[in-house]
Design an enzyme around this catalytic site. Structure first.
Site, PDB file in Angstrom:
ATOM      1  N   ALA A 236     -18.222 -20.687  22.043  1.00 21.54           N
ATOM      2  CA  ALA A 236     -19.061 -20.384  20.884  1.00 21.54           C
ATOM      3  C   ALA A 236     -19.115 -18.871  20.725  1.00 21.54           C
ATOM      4  CB  ALA A 236     -20.458 -20.937  21.125  1.00 21.54           C
TER       5      ALA A 236
ATOM      6  N   GLY B 260     -17.475 -23.838  24.464  1.00 20.48           N
ATOM      7  CA  GLY B 260     -17.348 -24.611  23.231  1.00 20.48           C
ATOM      8  C   GLY B 260     -15.892 -24.886  22.865  1.00 20.48           C
TER       9      GLY B 260
ATOM     10  N   GLU C 211     -15.102 -27.888  24.847  1.00 17.81           N
ATOM     11  CA  GLU C 211     -15.885 -28.994  24.266  1.00 17.81           C
ATOM     12  C   GLU C 211     -15.243 -29.499  22.977  1.00 17.81           C
ATOM     13  OE1 GLU C 211     -19.526 -26.615  24.572  1.00 17.81           O
ATOM     14  OE2 GLU C 211     -20.460 -28.374  25.468  1.00 17.81           O
TER      15      GLU C 211
ATOM     16  N   GLU D 145     -20.490 -21.458  30.713  1.00 16.79           N
ATOM     17  CA  GLU D 145     -21.798 -21.174  30.120  1.00 16.79           C
ATOM     18  C   GLU D 145     -22.837 -20.736  31.151  1.00 16.79           C
ATOM     19  OE1 GLU D 145     -19.864 -23.690  29.299  1.00 16.79           O
ATOM     20  OE2 GLU D 145     -19.934 -24.095  27.145  1.00 16.79           O
TER      21      GLU D 145
HETATM   22  N1  3HC Z   1     -18.229 -14.759  21.653  1.00 18.05           N
HETATM   23  C1  3HC Z   1     -18.182 -13.555  21.051  1.00 18.05           C
HETATM   24  N2  3HC Z   1     -17.369 -12.543  21.450  1.00 18.05           N
HETATM   25  C2  3HC Z   1     -16.567 -12.802  22.495  1.00 18.05           C
HETATM   26  C3  3HC Z   1     -16.556 -14.033  23.160  1.00 18.05           C
HETATM   27  C4  3HC Z   1     -17.440 -15.058  22.709  1.00 18.05           C
HETATM   28  N3  3HC Z   1     -17.485 -16.264  23.272  1.00 18.05           N
HETATM   29  N4  3HC Z   1     -15.666 -13.982  24.174  1.00 18.05           N
HETATM   30  C5  3HC Z   1     -15.114 -12.754  24.119  1.00 18.05           C
HETATM   31  N5  3HC Z   1     -15.664 -12.038  23.107  1.00 18.05           N
HETATM   32  C6  3HC Z   1     -15.317 -10.666  22.686  1.00 18.05           C
HETATM   33  C7  3HC Z   1     -15.666  -9.650  23.756  1.00 18.05           C
HETATM   34  O1  3HC Z   1     -16.996  -9.205  23.622  1.00 18.05           O
HETATM   35  C8  3HC Z   1     -14.649  -8.546  23.452  1.00 18.05           C
HETATM   36  O2  3HC Z   1     -15.143  -7.820  22.365  1.00 18.05           O
HETATM   37  P1  3HC Z   1     -14.836  -6.248  22.257  1.00 18.05           P
HETATM   38  O3  3HC Z   1     -13.354  -6.118  22.240  1.00 18.05           O
HETATM   39  O4  3HC Z   1     -15.517  -5.859  20.989  1.00 18.05           O
HETATM   40  O5  3HC Z   1     -15.449  -5.621  23.477  1.00 18.05           O
HETATM   41  C9  3HC Z   1     -13.426  -9.322  22.977  1.00 18.05           C
HETATM   42  O6  3HC Z   1     -13.905 -10.620  22.592  1.00 18.05           O
HETATM   43  C10 3HC Z   1     -12.372  -9.500  24.040  1.00 18.05           C
HETATM   44  O7  3HC Z   1     -12.985 -10.045  25.196  1.00 18.05           O
HETATM   45  P2  3HC Z   1     -12.579  -9.568  26.676  1.00 18.05           P
HETATM   46  O8  3HC Z   1     -12.542  -8.079  26.736  1.00 18.05           O
HETATM   47  O9  3HC Z   1     -13.467 -10.280  27.616  1.00 18.05           O
HETATM   48  O10 3HC Z   1     -11.076 -10.096  26.728  1.00 18.05           O
HETATM   49  P3  3HC Z   1     -10.280 -10.699  27.961  1.00 18.05           P
HETATM   50  O11 3HC Z   1      -8.923 -10.990  27.460  1.00 18.05           O
HETATM   51  O12 3HC Z   1     -10.452  -9.849  29.163  1.00 18.05           O
HETATM   52  O13 3HC Z   1     -10.993 -12.099  28.290  1.00 18.05           O
HETATM   53  C11 3HC Z   1     -11.964 -14.236  27.815  1.00 18.05           C
HETATM   54  C12 3HC Z   1     -10.958 -13.146  27.370  1.00 18.05           C
HETATM   55  C13 3HC Z   1     -11.508 -14.863  29.134  1.00 18.05           C
HETATM   56  C14 3HC Z   1     -11.995 -15.280  26.736  1.00 18.05           C
HETATM   57  C15 3HC Z   1     -13.361 -13.587  28.004  1.00 18.05           C
HETATM   58  O14 3HC Z   1     -13.681 -12.832  26.860  1.00 18.05           O
HETATM   59  C16 3HC Z   1     -14.470 -14.568  28.218  1.00 18.05           C
HETATM   60  O15 3HC Z   1     -14.668 -15.023  29.327  1.00 18.05           O
HETATM   61  N6  3HC Z   1     -15.258 -14.849  27.160  1.00 18.05           N
HETATM   62  C17 3HC Z   1     -16.445 -15.634  27.239  1.00 18.05           C
HETATM   63  C18 3HC Z   1     -16.149 -17.098  27.387  1.00 18.05           C
HETATM   64  C19 3HC Z   1     -17.436 -17.877  27.409  1.00 18.05           C
HETATM   65  O16 3HC Z   1     -18.378 -17.552  28.094  1.00 18.05           O
HETATM   66  N7  3HC Z   1     -17.456 -18.970  26.643  1.00 18.05           N
HETATM   67  C20 3HC Z   1     -18.614 -19.784  26.551  1.00 18.05           C
HETATM   68  C21 3HC Z   1     -19.483 -19.275  25.440  1.00 18.05           C
HETATM   69  S1  3HC Z   1     -21.032 -20.136  25.318  1.00 18.05           S
HETATM   70  C22 3HC Z   1     -20.611 -21.603  24.586  1.00 18.05           C
HETATM   71  O17 3HC Z   1     -19.460 -21.861  24.312  1.00 18.05           O
HETATM   72  C23 3HC Z   1     -21.743 -22.512  24.300  1.00 18.05           C
HETATM   73  C24 3HC Z   1     -21.300 -23.871  23.937  1.00 18.05           C
HETATM   74  O18 3HC Z   1     -21.312 -24.708  25.056  1.00 18.05           O
HETATM   75  C25 3HC Z   1     -22.173 -24.449  22.889  1.00 18.05           C
END
Ligand code: 3HC
Ligand code: NAI
Length: 701
Positions: free
Chosen positions: A61, A100, A103, A123
């Site tokens: 998400a 997400g 999911e 998450e």
């Molecule tokens: N939402 C918004 N922005 C995100 C994001 C997300 N889920 N994931 C990454 N970004 C942004 C980062 O803030 C970064 O922004 P910036 O360049 O402006 O600083 C850009 O995307 C690139 O991210 P990374 O520098 O982390 O890039 P990497 O290539 O090193 O890593 C990744 C990529 C493995 C996808 C890592 O970004 C990551 O782990 N992201 C989070 C994944 C996550 O936690 N997902 C679950 C979200 S909660 C959810 O899904 C709820 C659901 O169950 C309802």
């Protein structure tokens, strides 16, 4: 540009997702998928493919939209639309299908992936639980026990493991995802494959032990002390195992919304973005070039040198370790070997990989062997004269363009740089102990350090898996400068009447990995003693803040390594125990300094220890030593065991409110008559304007 597009190839409808950088499921993307799936129901396609452009499948998400009002479809509505499609929908995964993203894939009828893909539900690292059916669908596919492990750890798994666990159905050969996914879809159409819906799977109650839920909750209350989300994840999986799908989904939704609204999740999301922000240097031009670092030398193979060497070897970069003589060199290499062996014994490293790493580390006692290295990191004794001599020597032997770094904790990096003819190539790279484990790397920019050297150092930090934070030059840089104020107050609380046990308990309940008194015993009380030996009385500060430690060291009670320090330690269990002898010693010191000991409330201890961190942090910001408050939070979470769910000291201050912080600091100054408590100008100004560190940082950009 639309984030979702649709095209037909033969009888397959392809839903393309294109929302850089990581295809996060923003409102626009959710609406786009919903509309595309709905429209495709009426065309002549026989199956639909959900596939992403760019570097990854949906990575979750969009975290930056959390807390904002919904303006379109909610996530579960979109997944319901996918799941109820009359045509099979196949998710085609590359990169990372996370949160997400996974999911969404699980709501599809089939999933295929490239071998290089990873899937996971991270998450929990954001203080959340999967909020779009992850806790309901995953256990239906991989079983209850495996689901608890996967979702509470948040760790992603590789495609091969996901295939084995049945999270994905098909592995695409080669690296052409579209071609492989189309072929898979054709095969499903040809076989008239049914519309498989994960929601329809019933979990057999004989497939798990009903005690697993309570057991897991108990285990997690130790492993993830103080954190709410892991507990709720178990609750949701229990619902998945014992209730119909829709009921379980409703329970998940309730817990998800509670977690999202919690201060824990706000803090963890703050750290997620703070960590990424920290690697951006405000005044560094984007086009700054970086040097290639293909070989490294470490000067000094002691506690830090060995650990630092391991980081580079682990990343496949050859390291030369230089020591004063052969005996010291062999000792240094033996410590590295011992560390790797311990990791092998824990099953976290193969013997072959250990050997590869050891082969990359060579030793020398001859500076000439460093003539061609790209980066040198000095980790000799913490003594400015010795460090200057080492840098003068490096200046003589190293090739032009080599980066010369110091791991000093406190020394002036400008003075060290001045020992060379090339101060622009000199920088501080301050690792934390144990250097092969701790994530933080303070990158210390001296007055003359070039942009290229800073940019290269930030890239090197990432290449070896560290979290870099830029600091200016000052005594102790960001982390240790603040930490000394925290340590001082722990000692003053002790002499004024709080017990070691109370101080440690309060800080551990706050979430610190270990309380400050226990940390002193672990690190060795003699370390601070030796540092003080080289200081003037003025530099040492208030004698009441180190008199107890001095007496303990003089009695040979150096901490855990001698079986006794502030605590005594059970020789068998190593459990820390109160020692009446230490209480008597503290009382004697209190009498010596005319202190009437008194009882402390837990809240008072929190204020006495954390407010100095905040106040010093504010001074560090005023002086421009740290770029932004969130950088300080990153330093504390990744280098000092500050609980991630409290978001770091500056976020904590914003959470309780700067007006409260200001009032408390003024009250402490008045009560104690000690200007130590005088609020930093920045806090005063922000408090008077009803502002926060976060708001101030935003306005600085
Ligand atoms: N939402 C918004 N922005 C995100 C994001 C997300 N889920 N994931 C990454 N970004 C942004 C980062 O803030 C970064 O922004 P910036 O360049 O402006 O600083 C850009 O995307 C690139 O991210 P990374 O520098 O982390 O890039 P990497 O290539 O090193 O890593 C990744 C990529 C493995 C996808 C890592 O970004 C990551 O782990 N992201 C989070 C994944 C996550 O936690 N997902 C679950 C979200 S909660 C959810 O899904 C709820 C659901 O169950 C309802
Ligand atoms: P240490 O005492 O364990 O190791 C220092 C090593 O340097 C010894 O093996 C010594 O033989 C070698 N050495 C001394 N002079 C040398 C020279 N001229 N040439 C080559 N080798 C030489 O010290 P430690 O703890 O590893 O600290 C090293 C540096 O790292 C210090 O500047 C310290 O402040 C810093 N540091 C230490 C941390 C810690 O927790 N120990 C944490 C972060 C930084």
């Amino acid at each position: 540009m639309s984030v979702v597009s649709y095209e037909m190839q033969g009888d397959i409808g392809i839903i393309w997702i294109d929302n850089p950088p990581v295809n996060a499921l923003s409102q626009a993307l959710r609406d786009g998928i919903y509309d595309a799936v709905t429209a495709a129901q009426d065309d002549h396609s026989k199956a639909l493919l959900l596939i992403c452009r760019g570097r990854t499948f949906i990575a979750g998400a969009d975290i930056s939209e959390f807390g904002k009002p919904l303006t379109g479809r909610d996530f579960n509505q979109v997944l319901e639309c996918i799941e109820h499609s009359a045509k099979p929908i196949i998710a085609a995964i590359h990169g990372t299908a996370l949160g997400g993203g996974l999911e969404t894939a699980l709501a599809c009828h089939y999933r295929c992936a490239l071998p290089s893909a990873m899937v996971g539900l991270p998450e929990v690292h954001l203080g959340l639980l999967p909020g779009a059916g992850g806790t309901q669908r995953v256990p239906r596919l991989i079983g209850v026990e495996a689901a608890i492990k996967m979702i509470t750890s948040g760790a992603p798994i590789k495609a091969a493991a996901a295939l084995e666990a049945k999270l994905i159905d098909h592995m695409v050969d080669g690296d052409d995802l579209l071609a492989g996914a189309l072929a898979y879809a054709e095969q499903l159409i040809a076989n008239a494959a049914p519309l498989l819906r994960v929601r329809d799977i019933t979990i057999d109650s004989a497939s798990f032990d009903a005690a697993i839920f309570d057991l897991s909750r108990k285990q997690l209350s130790r492993q993830a002390r103080g954190q709410v989300a892991p507990q709720r994840i178990v609750d949701c999986i229990e619902a998945a195992a014992t209730m119909p799908f829709d009921q379980g989904l409703a329970i998940e939704q309730g817990h998800f919304l509670d977690c999202m609204a919690s201060s824990q999740s706000a803090a963890m999301r703050h750290i997620f973005f703070a960590q990424r922000e920290a690697s951006k240097i405000k005044d560094l031009p984007k086009e700054t070039s970086k040097r290639h670092i293909q070989s490294v030398a470490i000067i000094g193979g002691g506690t830090m040198g060995g650990g630092i060497a391991m980081n580079f070897a682990n990343a496949g970069i050859p390291v030369t370790m230089l020591e004063i003589n052969d005996q010291a060199l062999q000792r240094g290499l033996a410590i590295v070997d011992k560390n790797y062996t311990a990791t092998v014994k824990k099953g976290k490293l193969s013997e072959a990989k250990k050997q590869c790493c050891m082969d990359l580390i060579t030793g020398t006692t001859n500076y000439q062997d460093l003539a061609n290295v790209d980066l040198v990191i000095e980790a000799v004794f913490e003594n400015l004269d010795i460090k200057k001599q080492v840098f003068a020597k490096l200046d003589e032997v190293c090739k032009p363009g080599a980066i010369l770094a110091t791991n000093t904790s406190y020394q002036d990096v400008n003075a060290i740089a001045a020992a060379t003819q090339r101060p622009e190539d000199v920088i501080g790279l301050h690792f934390f102990s144990p250097a092969n484990i701790m994530k933080l790397l303070e990158i210390v920019r001296a007055d003359k350090t070039s942009d290229e050297v800073i940019a290269t150092s930030m890239a090197v930090a990432k290449a070896i898996g560290k979290v870099p934070v830029l600091s200016g030059v000052c005594f102790g840089f960001i982390g240790n400068r603040m930490f000394s104020q925290y340590g001082r107050e722990a000692q003053l609380c002790l002499i004024e009447g709080a017990s070691a046990e109370q101080i440690d308990r309060v800080m551990e309940n706050f979430g610190m990995a270990m309380g400050p008194i226990a940390v002193s015993d672990l690190a060795g009380i003699d370390i601070g003693y030796k540092v003080r030996e080289a200081m003037s009385d003025e530099e040492k500060g208030d004698p009441r803040s180190y008199c107890i430690a001095d007496v303990l060291v003089e009695q040979g009670r150096l901490g855990q390594k001698t079986g006794a320090g502030f605590y005594k330690y059970d020789p068998q269990t190593r459990a820390r125990l109160n020692d009446p002898e230490v209480t008597a010693l503290i009382e004697a010191q209190a009498t010596k300094y005319n202190i009437t000991r008194r009882a402390f409330s837990d809240e008072e201890i929190i204020d006495r220890l954390l407010l100095p961190l905040v106040n010093e942090g504010a001074k560090i910001l005023q002086e421009g030593i740290a770029q932004r408050p969130s950088d300080i939070d990153v330093v504390y979470v990744f280098g000092y065991g500050f609980p991630v769910y409290q978001g770091g000291p500056m976020h904590y201050a914003d959470h309780i409110g700067l007006e409260t912080v200001y009032k408390k600091l003024c009250a402490l100054q008045q009560q104690s008559g000690d200007d130590f408590w005088q609020p930093a100008e920045l806090i005063k100004n922000l408090a008077e304007n009803g502002s926060s560190f976060a708001h101030w940082a935003h306005n600085q950009n």
